[in-house]
Design a protein around this motif. Structure first.
Motif, PDB file in Angstrom:
ATOM      1  N   THR A  66       0.860  -1.192   0.000  1.00  0.00           N
ATOM      2  CA  THR A  66       0.000   0.000   0.000  1.00  0.00           C
ATOM      3  C   THR A  66       0.897   1.244   0.000  1.00  0.00           C
ATOM      4  O   THR A  66       2.128   1.121  -0.046  1.00  0.00           O
ATOM      5  CB  THR A  66      -0.920   0.029   1.238  1.00  0.00           C
ATOM      6  OG1 THR A  66      -0.087   0.010   2.400  1.00  0.00           O
ATOM      7  CG2 THR A  66      -1.852  -1.164   1.273  1.00  0.00           C
ATOM      8  N   ASP A  67       0.272   2.430   0.108  1.00  0.00           N
ATOM      9  CA  ASP A  67       1.017   3.704   0.142  1.00  0.00           C
ATOM     10  C   ASP A  67       1.998   3.794  -1.038  1.00  0.00           C
ATOM     11  O   ASP A  67       3.187   4.068  -0.836  1.00  0.00           O
ATOM     12  CB  ASP A  67       1.836   3.871   1.447  1.00  0.00           C
ATOM     13  CG  ASP A  67       0.971   3.894   2.677  1.00  0.00           C
ATOM     14  OD1 ASP A  67      -0.221   4.238   2.548  1.00  0.00           O
ATOM     15  OD2 ASP A  67       1.486   3.567   3.757  1.00  0.00           O
ATOM     16  N   ARG A  70       5.004   1.563  -0.720  1.00  0.00           N
ATOM     17  CA  ARG A  70       6.003   1.871   0.317  1.00  0.00           C
ATOM     18  C   ARG A  70       5.736   1.136   1.630  1.00  0.00           C
ATOM     19  O   ARG A  70       6.548   1.185   2.544  1.00  0.00           O
ATOM     20  CB  ARG A  70       6.050   3.388   0.572  1.00  0.00           C
ATOM     21  CG  ARG A  70       6.674   4.175  -0.585  1.00  0.00           C
ATOM     22  CD  ARG A  70       7.014   5.571  -0.139  1.00  0.00           C
ATOM     23  NE  ARG A  70       5.833   6.259   0.343  1.00  0.00           N
ATOM     24  CZ  ARG A  70       5.074   7.078  -0.383  1.00  0.00           C
ATOM     25  NH1 ARG A  70       5.406   7.321  -1.632  1.00  0.00           N
ATOM     26  NH2 ARG A  70       4.019   7.671   0.112  1.00  0.00           N
ATOM     27  N   THR A  71       4.575   0.490   1.711  1.00  0.00           N
ATOM     28  CA  THR A  71       4.227  -0.221   2.958  1.00  0.00           C
ATOM     29  C   THR A  71       3.761  -1.628   2.626  1.00  0.00           C
ATOM     30  O   THR A  71       2.989  -1.829   1.682  1.00  0.00           O
ATOM     31  CB  THR A  71       3.089   0.537   3.689  1.00  0.00           C
ATOM     32  OG1 THR A  71       3.538   1.860   3.973  1.00  0.00           O
ATOM     33  CG2 THR A  71       2.715  -0.141   4.992  1.00  0.00           C
ATOM     34  N   GLU A  73       1.555  -4.636   3.994  1.00  0.00           N
ATOM     35  CA  GLU A  73       0.491  -4.868   4.977  1.00  0.00           C
ATOM     36  C   GLU A  73       0.143  -6.342   5.030  1.00  0.00           C
ATOM     37  O   GLU A  73      -0.110  -6.959   3.998  1.00  0.00           O
ATOM     38  CB  GLU A  73      -0.773  -4.102   4.572  1.00  0.00           C
ATOM     39  CG  GLU A  73      -0.804  -2.722   5.134  1.00  0.00           C
ATOM     40  CD  GLU A  73      -2.199  -2.097   5.014  1.00  0.00           C
ATOM     41  OE1 GLU A  73      -2.261  -0.886   5.174  1.00  0.00           O
ATOM     42  OE2 GLU A  73      -3.195  -2.817   4.754  1.00  0.00           O
ATOM     43  N   ARG A 173       1.364  -3.194   9.707  1.00  0.00           N
ATOM     44  CA  ARG A 173       1.859  -2.338   8.622  1.00  0.00           C
ATOM     45  C   ARG A 173       3.373  -2.208   8.766  1.00  0.00           C
ATOM     46  O   ARG A 173       3.875  -1.883   9.846  1.00  0.00           O
ATOM     47  CB  ARG A 173       1.239  -0.939   8.736  1.00  0.00           C
ATOM     48  CG  ARG A 173      -0.238  -0.903   8.383  1.00  0.00           C
ATOM     49  CD  ARG A 173      -0.895   0.404   8.789  1.00  0.00           C
ATOM     50  NE  ARG A 173      -0.154   1.587   8.364  1.00  0.00           N
ATOM     51  CZ  ARG A 173      -0.156   2.086   7.122  1.00  0.00           C
ATOM     52  NH1 ARG A 173      -0.877   1.508   6.191  1.00  0.00           N
ATOM     53  NH2 ARG A 173       0.530   3.162   6.838  1.00  0.00           N
ATOM     54  N   PRO A 175       6.571  -0.246   7.134  1.00  0.00           N
ATOM     55  CA  PRO A 175       7.108   0.705   6.164  1.00  0.00           C
ATOM     56  C   PRO A 175       8.386   0.119   5.549  1.00  0.00           C
ATOM     57  O   PRO A 175       9.285  -0.293   6.280  1.00  0.00           O
ATOM     58  CB  PRO A 175       7.427   1.941   7.021  1.00  0.00           C
ATOM     59  CG  PRO A 175       7.546   1.440   8.423  1.00  0.00           C
ATOM     60  CD  PRO A 175       6.758   0.168   8.529  1.00  0.00           C
TER      61      PRO A 175
END
Ligand SMILES: Cc1cc2nc3c(=O)[nH]c(=O)nc-3n(C[C@H](O)[C@H](O)[C@H](O)COP(=O)(O)OP(=O)(O)OC[C@H]3O[C@@H](n4cnc5c(N)ncnc54)[C@H](O)[C@@H]3O)c2cc1C
Length: 274
Positions: A66-67, A70-71, A73, A173, A175
């Motif tokens: 996600t992001d 960049r993440t 999950e 999560r 990063p």
């Protein structure tokens, strides 16, 4: 010993239903793969009698980026086998797949979940140093809403956590960060052994398991590494300030510290350019 007929197991099909049950019918003990809970029930150390079975909650079973990628999950019901098989895990956090391979045998890897490992809170939990070094965030949800807690702040003491009785861990999560990764588990035997020392590193972030009441980050060692320091002896000294292991049935404090220092020494020699 509690007998099976004394146990109640509620089996919701949706997360919203599960959260409403936790709010209205609690206290209920979450049951995921059952690989810790069944052992506790069998041994008589688990006193809970009312459970909420999460296994059918498909909303908690996913691995995604996600992001803007960049993440990473991971849903609460992600099993160790899922981690081993996931290209997203292997590419982005290979030490989580490595740690998963070291958990129990195939049966435990098929049933044991990441959230179960986190919530169980054993300082020997193999995924915990990986998640701590990766700055993982635990996402908790109740019927009232969601909150995020960094993994290292999730624990308040030996197997004690900030999770409220009406909350579930719904996902983790992570990063994604640059830097070489490292995982090492030292136990009595290669397979099925509870660890004596577990080390995980992502870049300059280093975490240890089985070295105290909870998983911990080696903050003095990390500070030394951030200065660009590469001396093994200095690193070993910094680590001795970070870690205060105990003697227990599995090992002595002195042995644990020496093994941890040796793991860091090996890792630093490998990190050296050229
Ligand atoms: C033979 C054997 C070998 C093992 N080897 C290892 C090993 O090598 N390394 C290792 O780390 N572990 C090992 N374990 C321990 C266990 O398999 C792991 O801790 C596993 O991750 C637990 O996950 P689970 O889904 O089975 O948890 P469960 O037993 O279902 O639950 C464990 C705890 O987590 C809570 N919980 C579960 N899911 C949630 C959620 N979503 N939200 C809130 N609370 C939740 C439960 O209420 C319970 O307190 C072993 C166990 C056995 C029986």
């Amino acid at each position: 010993m509690i007998h099976a007929e004394q146990l109640t197991v509620l089996r919701p099909k949706r997360l919203s239903e599960a959260l409403a049950l936790l709010r209205d019918e609690g206290p209920l003990t979450p049951l995921a793969g059952g690989t810790d809970l069944y052992v506790g029930l069998n041994a008589g150390t688990e006193r809970a009698q009312r459970f909420i079975d999460l296994w059918r909650l498909e909303e908690l079973r996913h691995i995604r980026l996600t992001d803007g990628k960049r993440t990473l999950e991971l849903g609460a019901l992600t099993t160790f086998t899922d981690c081993i098989r996931s290209k997203k895990v292997v590419r982005n956090l290979p030490i989580l797949a490595e740690a998963s391979r070291e958990v129990g045998g195939a049966q435990i890897q098929n049933r044991g979940t990441l959230a179960g490992n986190i919530a169980n809170g054993s300082p020997a939990g193999d995924s915990l140093p990986v998640l701590a070094a990766a700055d993982a965030i635990v996402v908790l949800r109740s019927a009232a809403g969601e909150r995020e807690v960094p993994l290292c702040e999730f624990y308040t003491g030996y197997r004690a956590t900030v999770r409220r009785p009406d909350e579930l861990i719904v996902r983790v999560r992570i990063p994604l960060q640059r830097g070489r990764q490292r995982f090492r588990k030292v136990g009595t035997r290669a397979a099925q052994a509870i660890s004596k020392v577990v080390m995980a590193a992502v870049g300059d972030r280093v975490a240890f398991g089985s070295m105290g009441p909870t998983v911990l980050r080696a903050t003095r060692l990390e500070a030394y590494l951030r200065t660009g320091g590469g001396e093994v002896e200095e690193a070993r000294r910094a680590l001795a300030e970070d870690l205060h292991p105990i003697d227990d049935v599995r090992s002595t404090a002195a042995y644990r510290l020496r093994v941890a220092q040796n793991l860091v020494g090996d890792w630093m020699r490998e990190r050296r350019p050229g």
